[in-house]
Design an enzyme around this catalytic site. Structure first.
Site, short mmCIF file in Angstrom:
data_model
loop_
_atom_site.label_atom_id
_atom_site.label_comp_id
_atom_site.label_asym_id
_atom_site.label_seq_id
_atom_site.Cartn_x
_atom_site.Cartn_y
_atom_site.Cartn_z
N HIS A 1 0.91 -1.19 -0.13
CA HIS A 1 0.06 -0.04 -0.26
C HIS A 1 0.61 1.34 -0.03
CE1 HIS A 1 -2.80 -3.13 1.61
NE2 HIS A 1 -3.03 -2.54 -0.22
N ASP B 1 -10.03 -3.41 -0.53
CA ASP B 1 -9.75 -3.64 1.12
C ASP B 1 -9.71 -2.07 2.03
OD1 ASP B 1 -6.97 -4.54 -0.84
OD2 ASP B 1 -6.74 -2.95 0.14
N ASP C 1 -17.88 -1.17 -11.83
CA ASP C 1 -17.01 -1.31 -12.63
C ASP C 1 -16.09 -0.26 -12.98
OD1 ASP C 1 -16.64 -3.06 -15.78
OD2 ASP C 1 -14.69 -2.03 -14.67
N ASP D 1 -4.92 -0.93 -8.01
CA ASP D 1 -4.89 -1.37 -7.67
C ASP D 1 -6.06 -3.17 -7.86
OD1 ASP D 1 -5.38 -2.37 -3.36
OD2 ASP D 1 -4.55 -3.31 -5.04
N SER D 2 -5.41 -3.80 -9.00
CA SER D 2 -6.50 -5.08 -8.76
C SER D 2 -5.98 -6.54 -8.55
CB SER D 2 -6.25 -5.10 -10.51
OG SER D 2 -5.28 -4.80 -10.58
N1 SAM Z 1 -3.45 -6.14 -3.72
C1 SAM Z 1 -4.33 -7.08 -4.31
C2 SAM Z 1 -3.32 -7.82 -5.15
O1 SAM Z 1 -2.41 -7.06 -5.35
O2 SAM Z 1 -3.58 -8.62 -5.18
C3 SAM Z 1 -5.34 -6.45 -4.89
C4 SAM Z 1 -6.09 -5.72 -3.64
S1 SAM Z 1 -7.75 -5.09 -4.18
C5 SAM Z 1 -8.98 -6.15 -3.32
C6 SAM Z 1 -8.67 -5.91 -5.71
C7 SAM Z 1 -9.71 -5.60 -5.81
O3 SAM Z 1 -9.34 -5.45 -7.23
C8 SAM Z 1 -10.79 -6.48 -5.57
O4 SAM Z 1 -11.58 -5.97 -4.15
C9 SAM Z 1 -11.39 -6.74 -7.00
O5 SAM Z 1 -12.84 -7.01 -6.61
C10 SAM Z 1 -11.23 -5.71 -7.39
N2 SAM Z 1 -11.56 -5.78 -8.99
C11 SAM Z 1 -11.23 -6.28 -9.99
N3 SAM Z 1 -11.82 -5.94 -11.89
C12 SAM Z 1 -12.32 -4.92 -11.13
C13 SAM Z 1 -12.97 -3.59 -12.44
N4 SAM Z 1 -13.02 -3.79 -13.33
N5 SAM Z 1 -13.23 -2.29 -11.10
C14 SAM Z 1 -13.06 -2.16 -10.04
N6 SAM Z 1 -12.83 -3.58 -8.73
C15 SAM Z 1 -12.47 -4.19 -10.23
#
Ligand code: SAM
Length: 277
Positions: free
Chosen positions: A63, A87, A138, A156-157
């Site tokens: 982070h 998160d 989204d 941060d996906s």
């Molecule tokens: N730090 C972590 C990693 O590197 O693996 C990622 C943490 S964060 C919890 C990832 C978030 O991205 C998830 O909660 C997921 O639901 C979200 N996410 C995935 N695709 C997305 C999209 N198209 N738009 C917004 N959020 C998305």
């Protein structure tokens, strides 16, 4: 005595196993499988589709590094957009940066935000900050509606699976470019140099097509595949390698020396992004 372990298969041939003390939550959301467990080694751990997203013990590295490199190398990072990051950890780092006036988090899965509120108060504390806006949507659709609005966009996906596949596409990076101001910066988490060289090549190559300046930096995150993680920056004007601001907050991982050192790449990583050619 029966022991419970959780294993993330970092590759088909490599499992990363942690001893579980307690299982707090397991559910199938509209987008993915979500689990929150307490591990003996790393404390509480959030897993999505069986992949470690964050843990109490090492979340600060990820982070602090996905946020502070761009926030400290942009002269005026007032308006920040975070795609994913449900998160709350990246949002926490963004709102505590003195130059940031507003930080918007766009997370597709509201259940991730709810789990963070319930089980990760140190991360989700930022959701109620006056500088913060939290949107369940989204990120791809959200960014396509924005023009010339943000100074910094942080992606941060999760890994490029499920709803996150398009978050590694040239179309999405182009839409991010349009949503950024003329001197804006984009940062994406781009996976492990040891296990995901193809993802790095894809992300770096696609961003390089769109942004005048593209660089990659590294950080070590014990619970992430291979323990070595990469971030790719696309910048319209400023060199992300040059810190312009002194961080008033004493952080646990990020500092000015780490900022510069993170861009010094080992040869095998430079090979992946074609920097040795
Ligand atoms: N730090 C972590 C990693 O590197 O693996 C990622 C943490 S964060 C919890 C990832 C978030 O991205 C998830 O909660 C997921 O639901 C979200 N996410 C995935 N695709 C997305 C999209 N198209 N738009 C917004 N959020 C998305």
């Amino acid at each position: 005595m029966l022991e419970l372990w959780v294993t993330e298969y970092q590759t088909p041939a490599l499992g990363f196993s942690c001893k579980i003390v307690e299982t707090l939550k397991v559910e199938q959301t509209a987008f993915q499988h979500l689990a929150v467990v307490v591990t003996e080694q790393f404390g509480r751990m959030l897993l999505l589709d069986g992949m470690v997203m964050t843990t109490d013990a090492d979340e600060f590295v990820y982070h602090e590094m996905i946020t502070n490199i761009a926030l400290n190398s942009h002269p005026n990072p007032q308006n920040v957009l975070i795609i994913g990051g449900g998160d709350g950890g990246a949002l926490r780092e963004a709102v505590r940066h003195p130059q940031v006036k507003q930080a918007t988090l766009v997370e597709i899965d509201g259940q991730v935000i709810e789990a963070a509120k319930q089980y990760f108060p140190e991360l989700s504390c930022s959701f109620t900050d006056p500088k913060a806006r939290v949107v369940v949507d989204d990120g791809i659709a959200y960014v396509q509606q924005k023009q010339n609005e943000f100074d910094i966009i942080l992606v941060d996906s999760t890994e490029p699976v499920g709803p996150a596949v398009q978050l590694f596409s040239p179309e999405f990076y182009r839409a991010c470019g349009a949503a950024l101001k003329d001197d804006g910066m984009l940062v994406v988490q781009s996976e492990s140099p040891f296990f995901n060289a193809n993802v790095i090549k894809q992300a770096y190559g696609n961003i390089q097509q769109i942004f005048p300046l593209t660089k990659l930096y590294l950080a070590s995150i014990p619970t992430y595949p291979s323990g070595l993680w990469s971030f790719t920056v696309g910048s319209k004007k400023y060199d992300p390698e040059q810190p312009l601001h002194k961080n008033e907050n004493i952080l646990k991982y990020y500092n000015e020396d780490i900022h510069r050192a993170a861009f010094k790449l080992p040869g095998f990583v430079s090979d992946i992004i074609g920097a040795n050619k």
